[in-house]
Motif scaffolding. Sequence first.
Motif: not given
Length: 117
Positions: A66-82
Motif C-alpha cells: 500500500r505504501f511506497t517509499l522513495s528518495r530523491d537525493n538531488s532534491k534532498s527529499a524523501l517521499y512516502l506515497q500512501m
Amino acid sequence: VQLQASGGGLVQAGGSLRLSCKAPGRAFRNYSAAWFRQAPGKERELVSEISWTGGTPVYADSVKGRFTLSRDNSKSALYLQMNSLKPEDTAVYYCAAQKVGQVYGYWGQGTQVTVSS
C-alpha cells in the motif's frame, strides 16, 4: 541535518496521501532515511526505511503493498506515497535520518495523518 515533513491531512478510507520530507543542503544524501508513525496510546513504529544508497526499501508488514517509499537525493527529499489508506493508519508521521552505523538521531516535526472510516 534538519528535516521538514509535510503532506499530512484528513482522508477517507481507501484514499491516498503523499508525505514529503525535505532537508536543506546536500548532506541528506549521505544518510539513511525512514518514516515512523505514532498513534495515540501506542509506541512509535517504523513504517519504512531506505538506505543512503537507495535500493529496495523495507516496509512494515502492515503497509506492504500500500505504501511506497522513495528518495530523491538531488532534491534532498524523501517521499512516502500512501494508498488504500485505512483508519488504523491514523497517526503522526515522522521522517528520520541516520548516519551509517548509528541510530535514527535526526527527526522532522511530524505530520498528522487522519483516515476516516
